[in-house]
Motif scaffolding. Structure first.
Motif, mmCIF file in Angstrom:
data_model
loop_
_atom_site.group_PDB
_atom_site.id
_atom_site.type_symbol
_atom_site.label_atom_id
_atom_site.label_comp_id
_atom_site.label_asym_id
_atom_site.label_seq_id
_atom_site.Cartn_x
_atom_site.Cartn_y
_atom_site.Cartn_z
ATOM 1 N N MET A 1 -38.075 10.594 -17.227
ATOM 2 C CA MET A 1 -37.824 11.198 -15.932
ATOM 3 C C MET A 1 -37.155 12.552 -16.158
ATOM 4 N N SER A 2 -37.746 13.567 -15.583
ATOM 5 C CA SER A 2 -37.217 14.920 -15.699
ATOM 6 C C SER A 2 -36.578 15.337 -14.383
ATOM 7 N N LEU A 3 -35.447 15.953 -14.488
ATOM 8 C CA LEU A 3 -34.773 16.505 -13.308
ATOM 9 C C LEU A 3 -34.735 18.030 -13.428
ATOM 10 N N ALA A 4 -35.871 18.605 -13.777
ATOM 11 C CA ALA A 4 -35.943 20.035 -14.075
ATOM 12 C C ALA A 4 -35.573 20.905 -12.880
ATOM 13 N N VAL A 5 -35.977 20.515 -11.687
ATOM 14 C CA VAL A 5 -35.670 21.339 -10.512
ATOM 15 C C VAL A 5 -34.174 21.285 -10.217
ATOM 16 N N GLY A 65 -30.522 15.463 -7.067
ATOM 17 C CA GLY A 65 -31.017 14.888 -8.318
ATOM 18 C C GLY A 65 -31.539 13.473 -8.150
ATOM 19 N N LEU A 66 -30.836 12.657 -7.375
ATOM 20 C CA LEU A 66 -31.317 11.294 -7.127
ATOM 21 C C LEU A 66 -32.624 11.313 -6.338
ATOM 22 N N GLY A 67 -32.726 12.237 -5.396
ATOM 23 C CA GLY A 67 -33.989 12.377 -4.664
ATOM 24 C C GLY A 67 -35.122 12.763 -5.590
ATOM 25 N N GLU A 68 -34.859 13.727 -6.456
ATOM 26 C CA GLU A 68 -35.884 14.148 -7.417
ATOM 27 C C GLU A 68 -36.260 12.982 -8.332
ATOM 28 N N ALA A 69 -35.276 12.215 -8.774
ATOM 29 C CA ALA A 69 -35.528 11.073 -9.655
ATOM 30 C C ALA A 69 -36.366 9.999 -8.963
#
Length: 129
Positions: A1-5, A65-69
């Protein structure tokens, strides 16, 4: 899982936090206040501006970040991240000036609350659906 944004906005917000921190040091030197605020209103304002950033940004980044994940679309993640960055810069500039600039301070606070609200609702939606 990437949190790049999220990482991009965490980095940009981190740079602004360093700038705020250096500004507080500059105010300390100018006002000759080594620790605390010594009752100096300029020092108090600088400290609160810095602290306010530290109080709101971590929760904002955590929610984004949790939303992106959880699979929030990149455009939504960018929108929330950019809005948080703009909000905190607006607030920092508006509160950092004496007298405060109400439009920047209030607009930044309002936008910060909106980001937190939308990100919180998005996380709840992702978690229960």
């Amino acid at each position: 899982m990437s949190l790049a944004v999220t990482a991009l906005y965490a980095g940009l917000l981190g740079l602004f936090y360093v700038a705020l921190s250096l500004w507080v040091v500059k105010v300390r030197v100018k006002q000759k206040v080594a620790s605390g605020d010594k009752g100096d209103p300029v020092m108090q304002n600088a400290m609160r501006t810095h602290a306010n950033f530290a109080e709101y940004v971590p929760m904002g980044l955590l929610l984004i970040g949790l939303g992106e994940a959880q699979g929030m679309p990149a455009v939504a993640t960018h929108t929330l991240g950019a809005a948080l960055l703009v909000a905190r810069v607006m607030h920092g500039i508006g509160m950092g000036r004496l007298p405060h600039t109400p439009a920047l301070r209030g607009g930044g606070a309002t936008l910060t609350f909106l980001v937190l609200l939308v990100a919180a609702i998005a996380n709840i939606g992702h978690a229960v659906l």
